[in-house]
Each structure stands twice: as structure tokens, then as C-alpha cells.
Design a protein around this motif. Structure first.
Motif, PDB file in Angstrom:
ATOM      1  N   GLU A  84     -12.746  -8.109  -1.873  1.00 49.08           N
ATOM      2  CA  GLU A  84     -12.782  -7.185  -3.003  1.00 49.08           C
ATOM      3  C   GLU A  84     -11.385  -6.734  -3.404  1.00 49.08           C
ATOM      4  OE1 GLU A  84     -15.321  -6.508  -4.712  1.00 49.08           O
ATOM      5  OE2 GLU A  84     -17.056  -6.956  -3.448  1.00 49.08           O
ATOM      6  N   ASN A  85     -11.243  -6.330  -4.640  1.00 53.18           N
ATOM      7  CA  ASN A  85     -10.036  -5.640  -5.086  1.00 53.18           C
ATOM      8  C   ASN A  85     -10.253  -4.162  -4.783  1.00 53.18           C
ATOM      9  OD1 ASN A  85      -7.652  -4.841  -6.321  1.00 53.18           O
ATOM     10  ND2 ASN A  85      -8.563  -4.841  -8.370  1.00 53.18           N
ATOM     11  N   HIS A  86     -10.074  -3.811  -3.519  1.00 50.80           N
ATOM     12  CA  HIS A  86     -10.434  -2.499  -2.990  1.00 50.80           C
ATOM     13  C   HIS A  86      -9.243  -1.987  -2.181  1.00 50.80           C
ATOM     14  CE1 HIS A  86     -12.436   0.317  -0.175  1.00 50.80           C
ATOM     15  NE2 HIS A  86     -13.304   0.490  -1.146  1.00 50.80           N
ATOM     16  N   SER A  87      -9.167  -0.684  -1.995  1.00 55.54           N
ATOM     17  CA  SER A  87      -8.022  -0.098  -1.303  1.00 55.54           C
ATOM     18  C   SER A  87      -7.820  -0.667   0.097  1.00 55.54           C
ATOM     19  CB  SER A  87      -8.153   1.428  -1.232  1.00 55.54           C
ATOM     20  OG  SER A  87      -9.319   1.800  -0.520  1.00 55.54           O
ATOM     21  N   THR A  88      -8.915  -0.962   0.808  1.00 58.20           N
ATOM     22  CA  THR A  88      -8.760  -1.503   2.164  1.00 58.20           C
ATOM     23  C   THR A  88      -8.149  -2.894   2.137  1.00 58.20           C
ATOM     24  OG1 THR A  88     -11.050  -2.327   2.109  1.00 58.20           O
ATOM     25  CG2 THR A  88     -10.687  -0.166   3.118  1.00 58.20           C
ATOM     26  N   VAL A  89      -8.485  -3.676   1.133  1.00 60.68           N
ATOM     27  CA  VAL A  89      -7.906  -5.009   0.984  1.00 60.68           C
ATOM     28  C   VAL A  89      -6.441  -4.893   0.574  1.00 60.68           C
ATOM     29  CG1 VAL A  89      -8.044  -7.206  -0.254  1.00 60.68           C
ATOM     30  CG2 VAL A  89     -10.144  -6.013   0.401  1.00 60.68           C
ATOM     31  N   VAL A  90      -6.170  -4.035  -0.409  1.00 65.26           N
ATOM     32  CA  VAL A  90      -4.794  -3.827  -0.863  1.00 65.26           C
ATOM     33  C   VAL A  90      -3.911  -3.387   0.298  1.00 65.26           C
ATOM     34  CG1 VAL A  90      -3.288  -2.440  -2.339  1.00 65.26           C
ATOM     35  CG2 VAL A  90      -5.456  -3.314  -3.243  1.00 65.26           C
ATOM     36  N   GLU A  91      -4.385  -2.448   1.091  1.00 61.61           N
ATOM     37  CA  GLU A  91      -3.558  -1.921   2.178  1.00 61.61           C
ATOM     38  C   GLU A  91      -3.375  -2.935   3.301  1.00 61.61           C
ATOM     39  OE1 GLU A  91      -5.130   1.865   3.291  1.00 61.61           O
ATOM     40  OE2 GLU A  91      -4.255   2.854   1.544  1.00 61.61           O
ATOM     41  N   SER A  92      -4.353  -3.801   3.515  1.00 61.26           N
ATOM     42  CA  SER A  92      -4.187  -4.841   4.540  1.00 61.26           C
ATOM     43  C   SER A  92      -3.097  -5.829   4.125  1.00 61.26           C
ATOM     44  CB  SER A  92      -5.503  -5.565   4.787  1.00 61.26           C
ATOM     45  OG  SER A  92      -5.869  -6.370   3.684  1.00 61.26           O
ATOM     46  N   ILE A  93      -3.021  -6.126   2.835  1.00 58.38           N
ATOM     47  CA  ILE A  93      -1.947  -6.985   2.331  1.00 58.38           C
ATOM     48  C   ILE A  93      -0.632  -6.215   2.360  1.00 58.38           C
ATOM     49  CG2 ILE A  93      -1.117  -8.341   0.367  1.00 58.38           C
ATOM     50  CD1 ILE A  93      -4.071  -8.620  -0.501  1.00 58.38           C
ATOM     51  N   ASN A  94      -0.695  -4.935   1.959  1.00 57.38           N
ATOM     52  CA  ASN A  94       0.483  -4.069   1.960  1.00 57.38           C
ATOM     53  C   ASN A  94       1.168  -4.050   3.328  1.00 57.38           C
ATOM     54  OD1 ASN A  94       0.367  -1.329  -0.330  1.00 57.38           O
ATOM     55  ND2 ASN A  94       2.182  -2.293   0.491  1.00 57.38           N
ATOM     56  N   GLU A  95       0.354  -4.009   4.378  1.00 60.56           N
ATOM     57  CA  GLU A  95       0.896  -3.951   5.740  1.00 60.56           C
ATOM     58  C   GLU A  95       1.729  -5.195   6.049  1.00 60.56           C
ATOM     59  OE1 GLU A  95      -0.619  -3.290  10.357  1.00 60.56           O
ATOM     60  OE2 GLU A  95      -2.077  -3.356   8.713  1.00 60.56           O
ATOM     61  N   VAL A  96       1.196  -6.361   5.673  1.00 61.66           N
ATOM     62  CA  VAL A  96       1.919  -7.613   5.914  1.00 61.66           C
ATOM     63  C   VAL A  96       3.147  -7.702   5.020  1.00 61.66           C
ATOM     64  CG1 VAL A  96       1.761 -10.125   5.799  1.00 61.66           C
ATOM     65  CG2 VAL A  96      -0.165  -8.809   6.697  1.00 61.66           C
ATOM     66  N   VAL A  97       2.993  -7.325   3.761  1.00 61.65           N
ATOM     67  CA  VAL A  97       4.111  -7.370   2.819  1.00 61.65           C
ATOM     68  C   VAL A  97       5.260  -6.490   3.301  1.00 61.65           C
ATOM     69  CG1 VAL A  97       4.830  -6.655   0.502  1.00 61.65           C
ATOM     70  CG2 VAL A  97       2.761  -8.015   0.783  1.00 61.65           C
ATOM     71  N   ASP A  98       4.949  -5.280   3.718  1.00 64.22           N
ATOM     72  CA  ASP A  98       6.009  -4.364   4.146  1.00 64.22           C
ATOM     73  C   ASP A  98       6.638  -4.772   5.474  1.00 64.22           C
ATOM     74  OD1 ASP A  98       5.698  -2.903   1.857  1.00 64.22           O
ATOM     75  OD2 ASP A  98       4.506  -1.312   2.773  1.00 64.22           O
ATOM     76  N   ASP A  99       5.883  -5.483   6.308  1.00 59.20           N
ATOM     77  CA  ASP A  99       6.445  -6.004   7.552  1.00 59.20           C
ATOM     78  C   ASP A  99       7.369  -7.189   7.280  1.00 59.20           C
ATOM     79  OD1 ASP A  99       6.527  -6.445  10.539  1.00 59.20           O
ATOM     80  OD2 ASP A  99       5.549  -8.313   9.926  1.00 59.20           O
ATOM     81  N   PHE A 100       6.954  -8.075   6.398  1.00 56.30           N
ATOM     82  CA  PHE A 100       7.687  -9.317   6.136  1.00 56.30           C
ATOM     83  C   PHE A 100       8.786  -9.138   5.094  1.00 56.30           C
ATOM     84  CE2 PHE A 100       7.602 -13.784   4.261  1.00 56.30           C
ATOM     85  CZ  PHE A 100       8.252 -14.383   5.326  1.00 56.30           C
ATOM     86  N   ARG A 101       8.590  -8.218   4.158  1.00 61.60           N
ATOM     87  CA  ARG A 101       9.530  -7.938   3.066  1.00 61.60           C
ATOM     88  C   ARG A 101       9.905  -9.230   2.332  1.00 61.60           C
ATOM     89  NH1 ARG A 101      10.771  -2.933   2.865  1.00 61.60           N
ATOM     90  NH2 ARG A 101      12.491  -3.296   1.397  1.00 61.60           N
ATOM     91  N   PRO A 102       8.920  -9.868   1.684  1.00 59.53           N
ATOM     92  CA  PRO A 102       9.170 -11.166   1.049  1.00 59.53           C
ATOM     93  C   PRO A 102      10.075 -11.058  -0.175  1.00 59.53           C
ATOM     94  CG  PRO A 102       6.995 -10.361   0.470  1.00 59.53           C
ATOM     95  CD  PRO A 102       7.519  -9.435   1.526  1.00 59.53           C
TER      96      PRO A 102
END
Length: 216
Positions: A84-102
Motif C-alpha cells: 500500500e501507499n501507506h505510512s508504514t510502507v513509506v517509513e519502511s522505505i524511509n528507514e533504508v533510504v536514510d541508512d543508505f543515503r542514496p
């Protein structure tokens, strides 16, 4: 621009289908490449037909990533048919994005006819809101049969990595059994067409959400 490239897919095989050649090329140039897959990709149809188990899909996905030279792959556990395009999905991606800093994020196209693909695209764009470069995969039939036309704007030659791309797809044995060699031939034909457009032998194309210009 591509030093740290994050590829986000709804399912195990989505990234290889759309961008496997590009991912392998980036690995070959020394870029850090990380895959994020939103589901373990087990699938049961409305009529009860069961196509693959989660452990099978995950094993195939890891082998496919390894074929492309990708060592980092995160596999989440959202429902394969209902990402889903839902806050839990967004934040799960956010966690990886902020860790990896692509420096570059690759994701699905928001007009994809597969609901989980489209929602993954929207969630990724939201999760990457503080990052400057986001591009979107070209979908393939049936996911590409949208009422909106895909606009190829960014091209990569994959002359040197087309065989890795096709071999990575064959690692998804359960999908290969489902679709047969015509699946591989269709993907190769599309790569050949995009290559023709850019005066290469094989290519992959992406639509740009936003792109940072980097001057040397």
C-alpha cells in the motif's frame, strides 16, 4: 550521481526485469548498489492456484541479485498483492533510504497497472522526498498496459550486461516455469528496442521524477 544507487521493487524479479542490466553496470563501475524488495512475493490466485512459496521466491531473488553482482538486498514482508501507499510502507522505505543515503533512487512507475507496483512507486517517492534524484522503471506487459504512456527519458546501454540480466531472470525458476522462454525473449526484445533508440545494441529506459545535475 550514481555512486550509491538504491533499487526498490515490489516483488522479487521486478528489479531484474526493468533494471537488471543497469544495476550490473553500476556494480561493474564500482558503485554501491542496494536492492530493497517490499514483499517475499509468494502468490495465490483468486481461484486458489498457488504459484510459489515465500522461501522459494526469496532464495531465487538472492541468487538473481548475486548474478548481477549485488550483495546488499533487503526483503520486507508486506503482502505481495497488497503493498500500500501507506505510512508504514513509506517509513519502511524511509528507514533504508536514510541508512543508505542514496545518490540515485530507482523505483516503479506510478501508472503501472499492477497495484503493488504503483503503490511502491508512490511510497518510494514520498520516502525519498529529501533526496534529489529519483527515476522510474519501464513496466513490461501486462504491467505496462496503462492508460498513460511511459515516457523514456533516461537511457543506459546494457550491451555488456544483457546476458547477466537474462541469467538473473532465469534464476527466478518458479516465474520461468510459469511464463516460459517467451518471457525471456520479450524482455530481451524490449532491451533491444531501447538499445536501438539510443544507438546501442541493448538498453534500458527510465522516466525521471526528479534529477539532480552534478557538475564535475
Amino acid at each position: 550521481m550514481f555512486e550509491r544507487s538504491l533499487f526498490v521493487g515490489a516483488h522479487l524479479d521486478d528489479i531484474e526485469l526493468a533494471a537488471g542490466g543497469t544495476a550490473a553496470r553500476l556494480v561493474n563501475t564500482g558503485a554501491q548498489v542496494r536492492f530493497l524488495v517490499m514483499s517475499t512475493s509468494e502468490y495465490t490466485s483468486y481461484d486458489g492456484s498457488h504459484f510459489r512459496e515465500a522461501d522459494v521466491a526469496v532464495a531465487e531473488g538472492r541468487e538473481a541479485a548475486a548474478t548481477l553482482g549485488v550483495k546488499e538486498i533487503d526483503i520486507l514482508r508486506f503482502p505481495a498483492k497488497d503493498v500500500e501507499n501507506h505510512s508504514t510502507v513509506v517509513e519502511s522505505i524511509n528507514e533504508v533510504v536514510d541508512d543508505f543515503r542514496p545518490t540515485m533512487i530507482f523505483t516503479h512507475w506510478p501508472f503501472d497497472t499492477h497495484r503493488s507496483h504503483a503503490n511502491t512507486a508512490l511510497a518510494t517517492i514520498a520516502a525519498g522526498r529529501y533526496y534529489n534524484s529519483v527515476v522510474m522503471y519501464e513496466p513490461i506487459t501486462p504491467s505496462g498496459r496503462s492508460y498513460v504512456g511511459f515516457r523514456p527519458q533516461l537511457y543506459f546501454s546494457i550491451d555488456d550486461t544483457i546476458e547477466q540480466k537474462l541469467q538473473a531472470l532465469r534464476q527466478h525458476e518458479s516465474e520461468y516455469r510459469k511464463y516460459g522462454e517467451q518471457w525471456i525473449e520479450g524482455v530481451e526484445a524490449r532491451s533491444r528496442y531501447r538499445g536501438y533508440e539510443m544507438r546501442a545494441r541493448y538498453g534500458e529506459a527510465f522516466e525521471v521524477s526528479r534529477l539532480e545535475g552534478v557538475l564535475a
